[in-house]
Structures are given as C-alpha cells and as structure tokens.
Scaffold this active site. Structure first.
Site, mmCIF file in Angstrom:
data_model
loop_
_atom_site.group_PDB
_atom_site.id
_atom_site.type_symbol
_atom_site.label_atom_id
_atom_site.label_comp_id
_atom_site.label_asym_id
_atom_site.label_seq_id
_atom_site.Cartn_x
_atom_site.Cartn_y
_atom_site.Cartn_z
ATOM 1 N N PHE A 231 16.731 1.467 83.111
ATOM 2 C CA PHE A 231 16.270 2.331 82.008
ATOM 3 C C PHE A 231 14.897 1.941 81.498
ATOM 4 C CE2 PHE A 231 19.550 5.464 81.093
ATOM 5 C CZ PHE A 231 20.397 5.113 82.123
ATOM 6 N N ALA A 234 9.303 5.045 83.033
ATOM 7 C CA ALA A 234 8.508 5.927 82.171
ATOM 8 C C ALA A 234 8.544 7.335 82.743
ATOM 9 C CB ALA A 234 7.076 5.418 82.110
ATOM 10 N N GLY A 235 8.426 8.329 81.891
ATOM 11 C CA GLY A 235 8.461 9.711 82.370
ATOM 12 C C GLY A 235 8.150 10.679 81.247
ATOM 13 N N CYS A 242 23.553 13.884 76.080
ATOM 14 C CA CYS A 242 24.017 12.688 75.357
ATOM 15 C C CYS A 242 22.950 12.011 74.509
ATOM 16 C CB CYS A 242 24.609 11.692 76.342
ATOM 17 S SG CYS A 242 26.152 12.267 77.026
ATOM 18 N N ARG A 309 20.921 21.053 79.705
ATOM 19 C CA ARG A 309 20.978 20.842 78.256
ATOM 20 C C ARG A 309 19.916 19.823 77.833
ATOM 21 N NH1 ARG A 309 27.198 19.669 77.433
ATOM 22 N NH2 ARG A 309 26.930 18.922 79.558
#
Ligand code: UDX
Length: 421
Positions: A231, A234-235, A242, A309
C-alpha cells in the site's frame, strides 16, 4: 471448508443467477468456487430468510453499510436484517450465533443484540459476534482463504467457541477480542491503509517538484520492515466501496465520540488533491481541454474488478467531460457498469482498447490492468493523433514507451520525452 452454507438475498435476480451457478459480479475464481460447492451440495441460495435462520447454527450479516450525506454510516440495512432475523427466531430453533461481517461503527453489535431481543419471541437463545472482513475485491477468494488474521469479537465464551469451530481449518492466527474492539479494528485498519496511500501520494507531490522518483522513495521506505512495501503505490488516489466510505465513517464516529480525528481529514484532502493535481497537469499540457480528444484506459476503481464505485477514473472522466473534452474510455470488465455510471455525460465507452485511442491527443491510464502494461505501443502510437501518455498508476516502463515515441507523464516521477532527431 466443509460447512453447509445457505445464502440469502432479497434481490431475487441475484438469487436466480446464483442458483444457476452464475456469479453476478466479476471476481476472479469466484464462479468456479460457487459451481464446485453447489455440485458438492454444500452451497445453496434462497430468498427465504426464515428458512435460512432456522436451518443454521451461525448467521452472518453481510449487508451494505453505505455512507450518508454527512459521512455517517447508514445502518438501516443492518437494523432491518436484525429485525428479520429476530422475527425468524423461535425458542425451539436452538442456540444461534449472529455474526456481523459488515463494516459497522463501534458498538453496533450491542444495538443488533438489543434489536433482536426487542423483536424476537420470549426465550430465544443467541449471541452477537463481530467478525470483520478484510478481503480485497479482485483477489477476494485468495484473501478469504489465506487471511493474515481472523478477528473474532465476542463477549460470550460460548459464541467464541462456535466461531473457532467455523474457522478451525484456516491456517491463520485468530485474534479474540471483545465485541467492540473487533468492530473498531476494521475501521482502524482500513483508515490506516488509506493513510499509507495518502502518505505516499503526498510524497509523490514533493517528488514531482523536486525531481526525485517516488517509486525509488517508496522502495526505500518499504524495505524497512516496520513500514512494509504494501500500500505504498502512488497513483490517482484510493477509490472503491471501502476506503472512501470507511475513512469518512471513522471521522464521523470519532467526531461523535468527541475525539476529532483530524489526521484522517487530511488523508481525505490529500486523496482529493491527488486527482486534481493530475488533471491540472493534463490541462497544462493541452492548454485547454475543450474539444481535445482524450482516451482513458481503465474505469474500474482498481484492476481485476468490474466495480466502479468511488472510482477515481470515473470522476476524472466526468471532470474532463464537464470541461467539454471529447472523452472515450475503455475497461476490460467495467464497461457495462461505467455505461450506466456515465450515462448522463458525453463519455463514449469503447469495446476495444485500440479503438479507444484512435485520433486521441492524450492517453490517460487510470486503472492498473495488466493488459494495459502489455499493450502494443507501436500500434497505439500509429493510432493516436499526438503521442502523449499520462499514466495515473505508474503502470508503464518509461523507457519502453519513450522508445515507442511517446512523451510520458506519470505520478511522482520525472516526465520522459523521446530524443529529438
Ligand atoms: C479494501 C481493503 O484492502 C480490504 O482489506 C477491505 O476488506 C476492503 O477495502 P478494496 O477496496 O477491495 O479493499 O481494494 P484495495 O486493494 O485495498 O484498493 C483500494 C484503493 O486503493 C484502490 O483504488 C487502489 O487502486 C488504491 N491503492 C491501493 C493505491 O492507490 N495504492 C496502493 O498502494 C494500494
């Protein structure tokens, strides 16, 4: 694991599909698992909640807990299903363990217990347990079967014993807690993971300004076992059903308890800013977006799912559409959902990734599907009007796309340009 499972849903369309062995969502490996267990007569589907409650020792509640406008968690489905379970319970049906799997605010379990007591007939024998779910979409089957840990929260030793039997064949540590601690673990875990993503995204902004490379910085951080490399990608920011909801939910829960969690408010702000920064960079490159042809690869909130979502890609498409860019988008699995989700825009959903880039002035990569990394960029180059890629997920190898003639912009890394002749 050898248990007999009877799944209940009030959506009869889903029950019909599942009864025919068809999975209503795209999730790798799930349909095969459903079919195999149906064939072995362990797995069944029904709309009859009373039958399911009567026939089961353990009843899992796994209904949605969506966010409300003010960020608080909507618990109406939990309340409704608790009442329905209560009405299905009778003193002759024996001891039941009612397990909450949905993500709920701390202390919801006590309310479930109270609701069941209120609506059930006299003398019913049951306990309420919290057993939060940690699986990720796209690798849900493997996450479920090989969890890092199983959290069971209960104030009843009898219920704890039953739950340990349910999970006896899993090779994972079981953490036994009280009811409320288990509930809090889920919000605390998801918020922490979101915090990690926002942290590296904030670092990516510093990298862009300073010329450092966020991938190398993340590698350097991740090698420290106390931090870990997970985790830290970067993006464009986190999306999905969630993280956005759970961070908001935890902020609201903490506020309501009188202990404002300002750190999480900043996590949200960084997440929003990340997409804005990326959009600004596209805008800077194209000067104005109006009438510019933009191809977008990826609409799902992440790879290996058809779920859109809170997808950052969908938000990006909307924003560019509002600025009257001509947006065409492609996703290997989420096209149908995206067509519905973007029905009120001019965004065109393409069936083919190469068709999508025809005449485009920019290609935006917004979801990290493997097939995008393996694309034939020579062909893409020929089809596009201008050879410009904005990679919002740092999916591509800068060197190889530049070699194919592209100008390459990514997140937290220097932009790369083809050599001038
Ligand atoms: C998450 C939790 O991981 C899981 O434990 C919980 O049960 C449900 O919520 P999920 O939403 O399916 O799972 O996806 P996840 O893989 O966690 O990704 C969430 C979002 O964060 C995606 O938009 C993804 O692209 C983004 N992400 C993830 C990053 O931007 N960088 C990363 O390093 C990891």
């Amino acid at each position: 694991m050898g248990h007999n499972v009877l799944c209940v849903d009030n959506d009869s369309r889903k029950i019909t599909m599942l009864s025919e062995g068809k999975c209503p969502i795209y999730e790798p490996g799930l349909e095969e698992l459903i079919q195999r267990n149906m064939a072995e007569k362990r797995l069944n589907f029904t709309s009859d909640i009373a039958r399911a409650v009567a026939e089961s020792d353990v009843v899992f509640i796994a209904v949605p807990t969506p966010p409300q406008v003010d960020g608080s968690v909507d618990l109406s489905y939990i309340e409704e299903v608790s009442r329905e379970i209560a009405e299905s319970l009778t003193s002759s049906c024996g001891y039941k363990v009612i397990v909450d799997k949905s993500t709920v605010p701390v202390s919801t379990g006590s309310k479930v217990m109270q609701t069941i007591k209120t609506y059930a007939s006299e003398g019913v024998d049951f306990d309420v347990v919290s057993n939060p779910e940690f699986l990720r979409e796209g690798c849900a089957v493997s996450d479920l079967l090989h969890p890092d840990r199983i959290v069971i929260g209960s104030d009843s030793p009898r219920a704890m014993k039953v739950m340990k039997q349910v999970y006896q064949s899993f090779d994972a540590p079981i953490l036994e807690t009280d009811l409320h601690s288990a509930e809090l673990i889920k919000h605390a875990a998801n918020s922490f993971l979101a915090l990690k993503i926002s942290y590296i995204n904030a670092v990516s902004a510093v990298c862009e300004r300073s010329g450092a490379d966020v991938e190398l910085v993340a590698a350097g951080l991740g090698l420290d076992k106390r931090i870990s490399s997970h985790f830290l990608r970067a993006g464009l920011g986190y999306g999905g059903s969630c993280f956005p909801k759970d961070v908001k939910g935890f902020i609201h829960i903490s506020d309501a308890l009188g202990v404002p969690f300002d750190l999480l408010k900043e996590v949200e702000r960084i997440n929003q800013r990340q997409m804005e920064r990326f959009l600004n960079r596209i805008r800077e490159r194209l000067w104005v977006l109006r009438n510019k042809k933009i191809a977008v690869w990826g609409l799902a909130f992440k790879q290996n799912t058809d779920d859109i979502r809170e997808s950052v890609s969908i938000k990006l498409c909307r924003r560019m559409d509002e600025e009257q860019a001509i947006v065409r988008a492609y996703d290997p699995q989420a096209a149908a959902n995206a067509s519905r989700g973007l029905a009120d825009t001019h965004v065109e959903i393409c069936r083919d990734m190469y068709e999508c880039v025809r005449d485009a002035e920019v290609l935006v990569i917004a979801t990290e599907w493997e097939e995008f990394a393996c694309a034939d960029f020579g062909r893409v180059r020929e089809l596009m009007h201008l050879p410009v890629i904005f990679d919002g997920r740092n999916l591509l190898e800068a060197e190889s796309v530049v070699r194919a003639g592209f100008e390459y912009h990514s997140v937290g890394r220097r932009s790369a340009y083809p050599a001038k002749n």
